[in-house]
Write an enzyme that holds these catalytic residues in place. Structure first.
Site, short mmCIF file in Angstrom:
data_model
loop_
_atom_site.label_atom_id
_atom_site.label_comp_id
_atom_site.label_asym_id
_atom_site.label_seq_id
_atom_site.Cartn_x
_atom_site.Cartn_y
_atom_site.Cartn_z
N GLY A 40 0.80 -1.23 0.00
CA GLY A 40 0.00 0.00 0.00
C GLY A 40 0.82 1.28 0.00
CB ALA A 41 4.30 1.88 0.28
CG LEU A 51 7.02 1.23 -4.05
CD1 LEU A 51 8.26 0.61 -3.40
CD2 LEU A 51 7.46 2.24 -5.11
CB SER A 109 2.45 -4.24 -2.85
OG SER A 109 1.38 -3.45 -2.36
CB ALA A 157 -0.56 -4.37 -9.60
CG ASP A 201 -0.80 0.15 -9.99
OD1 ASP A 201 -0.65 1.24 -10.56
OD2 ASP A 201 -0.79 0.00 -8.75
O1 PMV Z 1 -0.73 3.35 -4.81
P1 PMV Z 1 -0.95 2.37 -5.90
O2 PMV Z 1 0.29 1.63 -6.28
O3 PMV Z 1 -2.13 1.45 -5.61
O4 PMV Z 1 -1.36 3.21 -7.23
C1 PMV Z 1 -2.61 3.84 -7.34
C2 PMV Z 1 -2.66 4.62 -8.63
C3 PMV Z 1 -3.96 5.39 -8.86
O5 PMV Z 1 -3.80 6.08 -10.11
C4 PMV Z 1 -4.20 6.42 -7.77
C5 PMV Z 1 -5.17 4.47 -8.95
C6 PMV Z 1 -5.18 3.58 -10.17
O6 PMV Z 1 -5.82 2.52 -10.11
O7 PMV Z 1 -4.57 3.95 -11.20
#
Ligand code: PMV
Length: 327
Positions: A113-114, A116, A118, A120, A163
């Site tokens: 959840g940071a 990067l 994770s 996906a 992602d």
């Molecule tokens: O924080 P992450 O790695 O889950 O990325 C989210 C990216 C967003 O554009 C905010 C949402 C998405 O699904 O693209």
């Protein structure tokens, strides 16, 4: 029993705006999630000892059980469990084996959840491992699509393909709506990552931007401006002009902050990297806490981040040209 792995990612440009059809450019990094799958008679048993949630360990059995006995934020925990449950549903569907049971082991060196990617990476690796365990070999494009269905289900439809496509395909990719492609000829980018040890809740942050965008014209304009930055950035990606690339990353961070998704620790790390001479720095992913990405081919930004209060961990992460793969 088979094992697959898939990489995490950083957003060079375009997170959040990509949810509204603007383009984004995520890049896979050499930090992976590994998933081992074994067919069992029925049900689902998941061992996820490396899913780090503020230092706690998650281990749970069977999709029907209550929360695992850990003291971590419920929403994050539910999300982590949701990704695995949905990935297994995709495997059962792909293999036309609705009753098949699985025992699954997850290991990951991508903070959860940071920002990067994770979730996906876990979804891609779990779909690949589960399918191969049942003798089904899916092409990476189909793994990307099924992993996207996983994210969309867990995030109530508020997910882009960025992602999951990046993790399945590897390298730098460009995503605009349903149009997903690899960007060739990018070369290595000197990514430096700063991690504040925390996490943001992607669903909540995405919902916050949506609300802001509905309420204020400036927020809709800001989302569109991020799209402009991505298009400018694409034009210099793969050229020698890292100065412009970095400058555009700085602009992108400012616009994300205007949308309310940065945080004090993310801003602090961004400025520490810039002050140390990084050519550009921005938060990566949903924000709210988690990681920043800077571009610096010297050791200065990395060293500065290591000594920055609020930065829990700083590391280099090379572009990973390989996506999901058998281990
Ligand atoms: O924080 P992450 O790695 O889950 O990325 C989210 C990216 C967003 O554009 C905010 C949402 C998405 O699904 O693209």
């Amino acid at each position: 029993m088979v094992t697959s792995s898939a990489p995490g990612k950083v957003y060079l440009f375009g997170e959040h705006a990509v949810v509204y059809g603007e383009p984004a450019v995520p890049c896979a990094i050499e930090r992976r999630a590994r998933v081992t799958a074994e067919e069992i008679d029925e049900g689902l048993v998941v061992h996820a000892e490396d899913l780090q949630l503020d230092g706690f360990t998650v281990e749970y059995m069977d999709e029907g059980t209550d929360h695992p006995d850990v003291d971590a934020e419920n929403s994050l925990l539910e999300a982590a469990m949701g990704y695995v449950n949905e990935a297994v549903a995709q495997v059962r569907d792909a293999a036309d084996a609705p009753e098949t049971g699985f025992e699954i082991w997850i290991e990951s060196d991508i903070p959860l959840g940071a920002g990067l990617g994770s979730s996906a990476a876990v979804a891609c690796a779990a779909i690949d491992a589960g399918c191969r365990e049942l003798g089904v070999d899916l092409p990476p494009e189909e793994i990307a699509d099924r992993a996207y269905q996983v994210e969309a289900a867990v995030q109530d439809g508020e997910a882009s393909r960025a992602d999951t496509f990046c993790s399945a395909m590897g390298g730098a990719v460009r995503v605009e709506g349903d149009d997903c492609r690899r960007v060739e000829g990018v070369g290595n980018l000197p990514f430096v990552i700063g991690y504040d040890g925390g996490a943001g809740d992607t669903g909540t942050l995405v919902a916050g931007v949506r609300q802001l965008r509905e309420e204020y014209d400036f927020a809709a304009d800001t989302v569109a401006a991020i799209g402009d930055i991505v298009r400018e950035g694409e034009a210099v990606l793969g050229t020698e002009d890292t100065g412009t690339l970095g400058e555009l990353m700085d602009f992108n961070h400012g616009l994300l902050a205007a949308l309310g998704v940065s945080s004090r620790s993310l801003d602090t790390m961004v400025w520490a990297a810039r002050d140390a001479g990084a050519v550009g720095a921005k938060l990566t992913g949903a924000g709210g806490g988690g990681c920043i990405v800077a571009l610096d081919d010297t050791d200065a930004a990395l060293t500065a981040l290591k000594y920055t209060p609020g930065c829990d961990e700083a590391f280099r992460a090379a572009l990973d040209t390989e996506g999901v793969r058998a281990e």
